[in-house]
Write a protein that holds these residues in place. Structure first.
Motif, PDB file in Angstrom:
ATOM      1  N   GLU A 162       0.805  -1.220   0.000  1.00  0.00           N
ATOM      2  CA  GLU A 162       0.000   0.000   0.000  1.00  0.00           C
ATOM      3  C   GLU A 162       0.846   1.282   0.000  1.00  0.00           C
ATOM      4  O   GLU A 162       0.611   2.176  -0.827  1.00  0.00           O
ATOM      5  N   PRO A 163       1.837   1.408   0.927  1.00  0.00           N
ATOM      6  CA  PRO A 163       2.647   2.634   0.869  1.00  0.00           C
ATOM      7  C   PRO A 163       3.443   2.751  -0.430  1.00  0.00           C
ATOM      8  O   PRO A 163       3.693   3.870  -0.907  1.00  0.00           O
ATOM      9  N   LEU A 164       3.821   1.640  -1.026  1.00  0.00           N
ATOM     10  CA  LEU A 164       4.542   1.689  -2.302  1.00  0.00           C
ATOM     11  C   LEU A 164       3.632   2.195  -3.415  1.00  0.00           C
ATOM     12  O   LEU A 164       4.054   2.987  -4.284  1.00  0.00           O
ATOM     13  N   ARG A 165       2.379   1.747  -3.406  1.00  0.00           N
ATOM     14  CA  ARG A 165       1.432   2.233  -4.403  1.00  0.00           C
ATOM     15  C   ARG A 165       1.212   3.735  -4.258  1.00  0.00           C
ATOM     16  O   ARG A 165       1.140   4.479  -5.253  1.00  0.00           O
ATOM     17  N   LYS A 166       1.102   4.196  -3.013  1.00  0.00           N
ATOM     18  CA  LYS A 166       0.917   5.639  -2.790  1.00  0.00           C
ATOM     19  C   LYS A 166       2.154   6.422  -3.205  1.00  0.00           C
ATOM     20  O   LYS A 166       2.049   7.521  -3.765  1.00  0.00           O
ATOM     21  N   LEU A 167       3.326   5.830  -2.921  1.00  0.00           N
ATOM     22  CA  LEU A 167       4.570   6.485  -3.320  1.00  0.00           C
ATOM     23  C   LEU A 167       4.625   6.635  -4.839  1.00  0.00           C
ATOM     24  O   LEU A 167       5.005   7.696  -5.367  1.00  0.00           O
ATOM     25  N   GLN A 168       4.237   5.585  -5.562  1.00  0.00           N
ATOM     26  CA  GLN A 168       4.225   5.646  -7.018  1.00  0.00           C
ATOM     27  C   GLN A 168       3.172   6.642  -7.509  1.00  0.00           C
ATOM     28  O   GLN A 168       3.398   7.367  -8.492  1.00  0.00           O
ATOM     29  N   LEU A 169       2.037   6.671  -6.808  1.00  0.00           N
ATOM     30  CA  LEU A 169       0.970   7.600  -7.198  1.00  0.00           C
ATOM     31  C   LEU A 169       1.435   9.043  -7.080  1.00  0.00           C
ATOM     32  O   LEU A 169       1.297   9.841  -8.019  1.00  0.00           O
ATOM     33  N   PHE A 170       2.040   9.385  -5.919  1.00  0.00           N
ATOM     34  CA  PHE A 170       2.462  10.773  -5.692  1.00  0.00           C
ATOM     35  C   PHE A 170       3.642  11.152  -6.578  1.00  0.00           C
ATOM     36  O   PHE A 170       3.713  12.280  -7.078  1.00  0.00           O
ATOM     37  N   SER A 171       4.567  10.228  -6.761  1.00  0.00           N
ATOM     38  CA  SER A 171       5.710  10.548  -7.622  1.00  0.00           C
ATOM     39  C   SER A 171       5.242  10.675  -9.065  1.00  0.00           C
ATOM     40  O   SER A 171       5.749  11.506  -9.830  1.00  0.00           O
ATOM     41  N   GLY A 172       4.225   9.880  -9.450  1.00  0.00           N
ATOM     42  CA  GLY A 172       3.667  10.000 -10.800  1.00  0.00           C
ATOM     43  C   GLY A 172       2.974  11.330 -10.997  1.00  0.00           C
ATOM     44  O   GLY A 172       3.061  11.941 -12.068  1.00  0.00           O
ATOM     45  N   MET A 173       2.262  11.767  -9.960  1.00  0.00           N
ATOM     46  CA  MET A 173       1.598  13.075 -10.035  1.00  0.00           C
ATOM     47  C   MET A 173       2.630  14.190 -10.203  1.00  0.00           C
ATOM     48  O   MET A 173       2.418  15.148 -10.963  1.00  0.00           O
ATOM     49  N   LEU A 174       3.769  14.037  -9.494  1.00  0.00           N
ATOM     50  CA  LEU A 174       4.817  15.046  -9.591  1.00  0.00           C
ATOM     51  C   LEU A 174       5.445  15.048 -10.986  1.00  0.00           C
ATOM     52  O   LEU A 174       5.721  16.119 -11.552  1.00  0.00           O
TER      53      LEU A 174
END
Length: 421
Positions: free
Chosen positions: A198-210
């Motif tokens: 879960e935290p990895l998915r969120k990390l990818q989500l936020f870094s993708g948004m950036l």
């Protein structure tokens, strides 16, 4: 006279129960009575303080039952416990040593034999004894030799019983540990597949948004860092999944069946067709045999080894892979001293003309996350060959590796031709 004088302690009760649980004891007592003509026989547990009958054969109505106790001071077995020597009396009245002894006088016998039962660790357990109101020529019939053999047989059965008990305890302990281990693995599997992801998915989500932030130029440092974070998070997620799959392997209960290795190989090559095309690889193969195996695992095994061959290619030469099967030679089996029948093994060899590696790294390549080259040079996280080795070992086989830097690698997957026991 035969009432319990003192309650046996727990250990003594266990010893008595051990004798009583041996089915052979009544047969031994019956045999010694028939062979000697004596009409009372018993196996007794003898300590410094107690003489307790474990099993009894009584044809003279002596009155002593299994579990009954004699005062230790009134028995000859007390002397035998001290000396470790057997006692044989043909006729009490004519025996200089025992004609005035208190034991025959108390219990009213004329013939007597008692043999010490010595356990395999050298400790004294008790006696195998027999009495009769009539004199019997025990010495003439060499009864002591027979009793010694029976006493040794009783000792052997007690030892075997103890070994079985220890093995059962060890088995129970191992079973408990296995259950605990499986429980831990199930928990780990759930955590790694859900909680850690879960935290990895969120990390990818936020870094993708950036990365996709329209307010930042494409070459902005933050966009570059976000891209790297995204790649590392994806790689870490893959590592967790692969490690979980590796740990879950032991939990699988797929059954062995006859598997056409040739059919499995064709299916795996089809899965790899895009990578084969991208590498412009030429794959040569010969027809493979049918063996007892687990189909899904064999598919994984072929995939990992072939994928490895397609990954570590030499960019200076056209990629060629050769797959063939044959019997194992005696020389190849020689390194495995517990395996002797070379005719019972079959090998599938996968040869490539890739970059190879130094033979000194032959065992290291199967370690988890092992890498002999940087990930910038060759993709992958180093799990494929670890999985391959685990699968082949689960099939009671092994892998023979031959490689040389710059000259390619040959993996020989060795399988038994019969079902594993």
């Amino acid at each position: 006279m035969f009432e319990n004088m003192e309650m046996p302690d727990k250990k003594l009760l266990e010893d008595i129960q051990k004798i009583q649980s041996l089915e052979i004891i009544p047969s031994i007592l019956d045999l010694v009575c028939r062979s000697t003509g004596m009409r009372f026989a018993a196996v007794a547990r003898v300590t410094e303080k107690q003489w307790i009958a474990c099993v009894v054969k009584d044809d003279i109505e002596f009155g002593l039952k299994a579990g009954g106790e004699l005062q230790i001071e009134t028995t000859i077995c007390n002397d035998i416990r001290s000396t470790g020597e057997p006692v044989v009396i043909d006729h009490v009245r004519e025996d200089e040593r025992f004609k005035n002894h208190h034991t025959p006088r108390i219990y009213g016998f004329q013939s007597y034999i008692s043999m010490p039962i010595i356990l395999k660790d050298g400790t004294f357990f008790g006696t195998l004894c027999a009495i009769d109101p009539l004199p019997i020529p025990l010495s003439d019939m060499n009864a002591a030799t027979m009793f010694a053999l029976y006493a040794d047989l009783i000792s052997f059965h007690l030892y075997s019983q103890e070994q079985r008990a220890q093995q059962n305890q060890l088995l129970e302990s191992t079973r408990f540990q296995l259950q605990q281990s499986q429980n831990n693995l199930r928990q780990y599997s759930h955590i790694s597949r859900h909680t850690l992801q879960e935290p990895l998915r969120k990390l990818q989500l936020f870094s993708g948004m950036l990365e996709q932030d329209m307010n930042l130029p494409p070459n902005h440092k933050a966009v570059t860092i976000a891209g790297k974070i995204n790649i590392l998070a994806a790689e870490f997620s893959t590592m967790i999944n692969d490690l979980t799959d590796f740990s879950d392997f032991e939990q699988k209960t797929d059954e062995f069946q006859l598997v056409d290795l040739d059919t499995v190989l064709k299916a795996v090559l089809n899965r790899l067709r895009f990578k084969i095309a991208a590498k412009e690889a030429l794959v040569h193969r010969s027809t493979l045999t049918i063996l007892p195996a687990i189909p899904q695992q064999i598919s994984q095994l072929f995939y990992h080894v072939l994928d490895n061959a397609l990954t570590f290619t030499n960019p200076l030469v056209p990629v060629e892979i050769n797959v063939y099967g044959c019997d194992v030679t005696a020389e190849e089996l020689a390194a495995y001293t517990h395996l002797t029948d070379k005719d019972n093994y079959y090998k599938v060899c996968i040869e490539d003309n890739g970059i190879g590696f130094d033979r000194g790294h032959s065992s290291q390549i199967f370690d988890l996350f092992a890498r002999l080259n940087t990930k910038e040079q060759y993709a992958g996280i180093g799990m494929g060959l670890s999985q391959a080795r685990k699968i082949i070992e689960h099939h009671n086989g092994f892998i023979i590796v031959d490689s040389e830097t710059g000259k390619g690698t040959r993996f020989c997957l060795v399988f038994p031709k019969t079902l594993p026991q």
